[in-house]
Design a protein around this motif. Structure first.
Motif, PDB file in Angstrom:
ATOM      1  N   ILE A 190       0.871  -1.167  -0.008  1.00 52.71           N
ATOM      2  CA  ILE A 190       0.109   0.011  -0.108  1.00 52.71           C
ATOM      3  C   ILE A 190       0.928   1.230  -0.060  1.00 52.71           C
ATOM      4  O   ILE A 190       1.571   1.527   0.938  1.00 52.71           O
ATOM      5  CB  ILE A 190      -0.960   0.016   1.320  1.00 52.71           C
ATOM      6  CG1 ILE A 190      -1.867  -1.149   1.075  1.00 52.71           C
ATOM      7  CG2 ILE A 190      -1.849   1.329   1.214  1.00 52.71           C
ATOM      8  CD1 ILE A 190      -2.625  -1.260   2.436  1.00 52.71           C
ATOM      9  N   LYS A 191       0.694   2.043  -0.996  1.00 49.39           N
ATOM     10  CA  LYS A 191       1.614   3.418  -1.219  1.00 49.39           C
ATOM     11  C   LYS A 191       0.686   4.529  -0.891  1.00 49.39           C
ATOM     12  O   LYS A 191      -0.453   4.598  -1.177  1.00 49.39           O
ATOM     13  CB  LYS A 191       1.994   3.377  -2.630  1.00 49.39           C
ATOM     14  CG  LYS A 191       2.706   2.449  -3.184  1.00 49.39           C
ATOM     15  CD  LYS A 191       4.027   2.329  -2.424  1.00 49.39           C
ATOM     16  CE  LYS A 191       4.953   1.086  -3.166  1.00 49.39           C
ATOM     17  NZ  LYS A 191       6.344   0.723  -2.492  1.00 49.39           N
ATOM     18  N   VAL A 192       0.991   5.428   0.277  1.00 49.01           N
ATOM     19  CA  VAL A 192       0.221   6.576   0.663  1.00 49.01           C
ATOM     20  C   VAL A 192       0.906   7.863   0.288  1.00 49.01           C
ATOM     21  O   VAL A 192       1.859   8.049   0.953  1.00 49.01           O
ATOM     22  CB  VAL A 192      -0.171   6.406   1.857  1.00 49.01           C
ATOM     23  CG1 VAL A 192      -1.169   7.336   2.242  1.00 49.01           C
ATOM     24  CG2 VAL A 192      -0.912   4.979   2.426  1.00 49.01           C
ATOM     25  N   ASP A 193       0.367   8.740  -0.326  1.00 53.61           N
ATOM     26  CA  ASP A 193       0.904  10.047  -0.304  1.00 53.61           C
ATOM     27  C   ASP A 193      -0.013  10.867   0.523  1.00 53.61           C
ATOM     28  O   ASP A 193      -1.133  11.111   0.116  1.00 53.61           O
ATOM     29  CB  ASP A 193       0.968  10.519  -1.909  1.00 53.61           C
ATOM     30  CG  ASP A 193       1.709  11.904  -2.040  1.00 53.61           C
ATOM     31  OD1 ASP A 193       1.731  12.570  -1.085  1.00 53.61           O
ATOM     32  OD2 ASP A 193       2.064  11.949  -3.350  1.00 53.61           O
ATOM     33  N   THR A 194       0.446  11.395   1.609  1.00 53.21           N
ATOM     34  CA  THR A 194      -0.377  12.403   2.539  1.00 53.21           C
ATOM     35  C   THR A 194      -0.568  13.897   2.149  1.00 53.21           C
ATOM     36  O   THR A 194      -1.040  14.560   2.815  1.00 53.21           O
ATOM     37  CB  THR A 194       0.122  12.289   3.807  1.00 53.21           C
ATOM     38  OG1 THR A 194       1.322  12.493   4.084  1.00 53.21           O
ATOM     39  CG2 THR A 194       0.049  10.479   4.384  1.00 53.21           C
ATOM     40  N   ASP A 195       0.412  14.364   1.161  1.00 52.26           N
ATOM     41  CA  ASP A 195       0.399  15.663   0.698  1.00 52.26           C
ATOM     42  C   ASP A 195      -0.960  16.336   0.258  1.00 52.26           C
ATOM     43  O   ASP A 195      -1.443  15.717  -0.746  1.00 52.26           O
ATOM     44  CB  ASP A 195       1.533  15.897  -0.505  1.00 52.26           C
ATOM     45  CG  ASP A 195       1.700  17.305  -0.682  1.00 52.26           C
ATOM     46  OD1 ASP A 195       0.712  18.123  -0.540  1.00 52.26           O
ATOM     47  OD2 ASP A 195       2.968  17.984  -1.019  1.00 52.26           O
ATOM     48  N   PRO A 196      -1.703  17.067   0.879  1.00 54.55           N
ATOM     49  CA  PRO A 196      -2.873  17.427   0.459  1.00 54.55           C
ATOM     50  C   PRO A 196      -3.057  17.731  -1.050  1.00 54.55           C
ATOM     51  O   PRO A 196      -4.167  17.746  -1.468  1.00 54.55           O
ATOM     52  CB  PRO A 196      -3.206  18.492   1.382  1.00 54.55           C
ATOM     53  CG  PRO A 196      -2.523  18.438   2.662  1.00 54.55           C
ATOM     54  CD  PRO A 196      -1.254  17.941   2.214  1.00 54.55           C
TER      55      PRO A 196
ATOM     56  N   ASN B  50      -2.703  17.484   6.685  1.00 58.94           N
ATOM     57  CA  ASN B  50      -2.772  15.977   6.400  1.00 58.94           C
ATOM     58  C   ASN B  50      -2.569  15.228   7.797  1.00 58.94           C
ATOM     59  O   ASN B  50      -2.476  13.926   7.778  1.00 58.94           O
ATOM     60  CB  ASN B  50      -1.725  15.424   5.735  1.00 58.94           C
ATOM     61  CG  ASN B  50      -0.188  15.677   6.371  1.00 58.94           C
ATOM     62  OD1 ASN B  50      -0.168  16.253   7.440  1.00 58.94           O
ATOM     63  ND2 ASN B  50       0.862  15.254   5.565  1.00 58.94           N
ATOM     64  N   ARG B  51      -2.918  15.961   9.068  1.00 51.57           N
ATOM     65  CA  ARG B  51      -2.753  15.235  10.442  1.00 51.57           C
ATOM     66  C   ARG B  51      -3.846  14.284  10.651  1.00 51.57           C
ATOM     67  O   ARG B  51      -3.762  13.040  11.046  1.00 51.57           O
ATOM     68  CB  ARG B  51      -2.734  16.074  11.540  1.00 51.57           C
ATOM     69  CG  ARG B  51      -1.337  16.900  11.528  1.00 51.57           C
ATOM     70  CD  ARG B  51      -1.253  17.913  12.699  1.00 51.57           C
ATOM     71  NE  ARG B  51      -2.286  19.100  12.566  1.00 51.57           N
ATOM     72  CZ  ARG B  51      -2.369  20.150  13.166  1.00 51.57           C
ATOM     73  NH1 ARG B  51      -1.786  20.222  14.228  1.00 51.57           N
ATOM     74  NH2 ARG B  51      -3.076  21.218  12.940  1.00 51.57           N
ATOM     75  N   ASN B  52      -4.855  14.407  10.280  1.00 50.29           N
ATOM     76  CA  ASN B  52      -6.267  13.668  10.149  1.00 50.29           C
ATOM     77  C   ASN B  52      -5.966  12.453   9.487  1.00 50.29           C
ATOM     78  O   ASN B  52      -6.233  11.402   9.847  1.00 50.29           O
ATOM     79  CB  ASN B  52      -7.668  14.230   9.905  1.00 50.29           C
ATOM     80  CG  ASN B  52      -8.770  13.524  10.592  1.00 50.29           C
ATOM     81  OD1 ASN B  52      -8.958  13.027  11.662  1.00 50.29           O
ATOM     82  ND2 ASN B  52      -9.429  12.953   9.329  1.00 50.29           N
ATOM     83  N   PHE B  53      -5.428  12.611   8.029  1.00 46.12           N
ATOM     84  CA  PHE B  53      -5.219  11.419   7.193  1.00 46.12           C
ATOM     85  C   PHE B  53      -3.999  10.558   7.764  1.00 46.12           C
ATOM     86  O   PHE B  53      -4.365   9.509   7.888  1.00 46.12           O
ATOM     87  CB  PHE B  53      -4.922  12.322   6.226  1.00 46.12           C
ATOM     88  CG  PHE B  53      -4.765  11.328   4.759  1.00 46.12           C
ATOM     89  CD1 PHE B  53      -5.329   9.908   4.950  1.00 46.12           C
ATOM     90  CD2 PHE B  53      -3.795  11.581   3.607  1.00 46.12           C
ATOM     91  CE1 PHE B  53      -5.074   9.067   3.877  1.00 46.12           C
ATOM     92  CE2 PHE B  53      -3.708  10.812   2.593  1.00 46.12           C
ATOM     93  CZ  PHE B  53      -4.283   9.408   2.567  1.00 46.12           C
ATOM     94  N   ILE B  54      -3.084  11.021   8.327  1.00 45.67           N
ATOM     95  CA  ILE B  54      -2.103  10.313   9.129  1.00 45.67           C
ATOM     96  C   ILE B  54      -2.845   9.579  10.096  1.00 45.67           C
ATOM     97  O   ILE B  54      -2.531   8.339  10.215  1.00 45.67           O
ATOM     98  CB  ILE B  54      -0.953  11.258   9.472  1.00 45.67           C
ATOM     99  CG1 ILE B  54      -0.268  11.922   8.453  1.00 45.67           C
ATOM    100  CG2 ILE B  54       0.115  10.439  10.264  1.00 45.67           C
ATOM    101  CD1 ILE B  54       0.895  12.849   8.603  1.00 45.67           C
TER     102      ILE B  54
END
Length: 485
Positions: A45-51, A172-176
């Motif tokens: 799973i690859k995740v890019d958390t940059d809004p 992106n804090r909530n996403f993380i």
């Protein structure tokens, strides 16, 4: 009678499908189900958390799909829940890929390679709404598809873009945080796939290169875990394999970290109950299915139930694969299982309680049992209490007896039980001041000597009873002092 084919309104229906009830954790788990059904041995799973460019990609090395298979997979309701599935199929309604994805994003792309060919299809909800039509964009080109370069050989890439349900409005804090929760969720839900089981090879699951670590709720890795024999029950259209486990008492666990690991994210009290697996995939956990309440005397009890996908209707498994209810034919048997477990779990605590009492030859608190009633009272025959009592007048002695009985009657049993179960390692008793300990020790030694005990016997006793057992150096000083008199 006239017949009319009434097509659903694409705009309204597809927006409604987004609110079935998925969380990010359950949505990702649904996509991983498809990878496991495709016999993948590696899922990344690859995740890019940059809004500005946030995206999630799920890649696997499974069997891959042809153009026709991809287009069919992108169809809503691609499989009937009544259709007989392969025994290892983790699907249910033919909706998971789409509804799980749409619950988190507005753009879903599926790219798959099988043999020498590759094909990609995209659902873009903004396009569906704009055209009010069920339009899927398709291409055999991989250029411009993010993470496509990481798909090596046969396998599939599921890409979520336009993430609008993961709290990226400000940062992106909530996403993380949600991704951290999803990680813990998958480490539990797929723990049996990530470790070697008889006849099964382990599957490697990772998020941004970090391997997920399987979380075993039954602590099978611990030598003190009690495993009961498997019990197979035939019902309705399938069979359930039931196996109960009693986790070790806190005193048999070496460290706080190990104890917390056994307690899972919710702690021991909330982690007791049935754990229902469908084809080794966890569906529901830590529930007694309303057959019994959660109780501290059963908090070490956990029961694994294994069923196949042929039992979906009997167990009323929902679209999210997060809800289930035992069939009537099994409910009474499961109730009896719980009753039996209560006895085993209670014995773990009773055994420990008896051991503590036996190891303390001079208990300040005396345990008595009459029929089914157990009580703890201050021991009037304890040398320290007996010595103090002798110094009192008759009136003072009566008052002292009343105070002792009040203290005994006010022992906070519920709080003690709760803390012993959940926070055993952090509990400690307040120690008396050194001069108080020395004075009490001298008095105890004199009394024990008057009973004819040798110094070596007295030292052994004092090192085994509180409060002297916490300071062997003071005990040694007291014995040497007494011997020098």
């Amino acid at each position: 009678m006239e017949e009319h084919e009434v097509e659903p309104n694409a705009d309204a229906l597809i927006e409604s499908l987004r609110d079935i009830g998925y969380t990010l954790s359950s949505a990702l788990a649904d996509i991983v189900d498809n990878s496991l059904t495709a016999k993948a041995s590696t899922i990344s799973i690859k995740v890019d958390t940059d809004p500005e460019r946030a995206a999630i990609a799920i890649l696997d090395n499974g069997t891959g799909m042809t153009k026709a298979e991809i287009l069919e997979a992108m169809r809503h309701g691609s499989r009937s829940p009544k259709e007989k599935r392969d025994m290892a199929d983790l699907g249910r309604f033919g909706l998971g890929l789409k509804t799980a994805s749409f619950s988190q994003c507005r753009r879903l792309t599926v790219l798959s390679r099988k043999g020498s060919s590759s094909f990609a299809a995209t659902w873009d909800l903004d396009l569906v709404v704009e055209r009010n039509a069920w339009i899927v964009e398709a291409t055999s080109l991989t250029e411009g598809i993010r993470f496509a370069e990481t798909l090596d050989g046969d396998g599939t890439l599921v890409l979520w873009e336009k993430l609008d349900r993961v709290g990226l409005e400000k940062d992106n804090r909530n996403f993380i945080r949600l991704m951290d929760e999803a990680t813990q969720h998958m480490e539990l839900v797929f723990h049996r796939f990530m470790k070697a089981e008889p006849g099964q090879k382990p599957v490697a699951l990772a998020i941004n290169g970090r391997p997920l670590v399987p979380v075993d709720p039954f602590a099978e890795w611990h030598d003190a875990t009690i495993r009961q024999p498997e019990d197979r029950r035939v019902f309705g259209s399938g069979m359930a394999t039931i196996q109960a486990f009693i986790l070790p008492h806190r005193n048999k666990v070496k460290s706080d970290r190990e104890w917390r690991r056994m307690g899972l994210a919710e702690g021991h009290m909330r982690s007791q109950g049935f754990y229902l697996y469908r084809n080794r995939r966890l569906i529901r956990h830590a529930t007694w299915f309303r057959l019994a309440p959660q109780h501290r005397l059963t908090q070490l009890a956990r029961v694994r139930i294994d069923i196949g996908n042929e039992s979906d209707a009997d167990w009323q498994i929902d679209v999210l694969k997060a809800s289930a209810s035992p069939p009537p034919a099994l409910r009474e048997h499961l109730r009896r299982v719980i009753e039996g477990l209560g006895g085993r779990s209670k014995r773990v605590y009773k055994k420990r309680g008896a051991k503590l009492t036996d190891e303390n030859p001079l208990p300040l608190w005396q345990r008595t049992k009459v029929d089914d009633r157990i009580a703890y009272d201050l021991n009037e025959e304890h040398p320290a209490v007996a010595s103090f009592s002798k110094s009192l007048s008759d009136g003072q002695l009566r008052k002292f007896g009343s105070v002792m009985r009040m203290i005994s009657a006010s022992l906070p049993l519920e709080a003690l039980y709760h803390d012993m179960a959940d926070n055993f390692a952090s509990m400690e008793q307040n120690s008396p001041r050194e001069h108080e300990l020395m004075d009490a020790g001298r008095e105890l030694i004199d009394q024990l000597r008057s009973f004819g005990n040798e110094y070596r016997e007295i030292e052994a006793v004092m090192n085994s009873i509180p409060p002297f057992s916490t300071d062997s150096a003071i005990v040694s000083r007291l014995i040497k002092e007494a011997q020098s008199k």
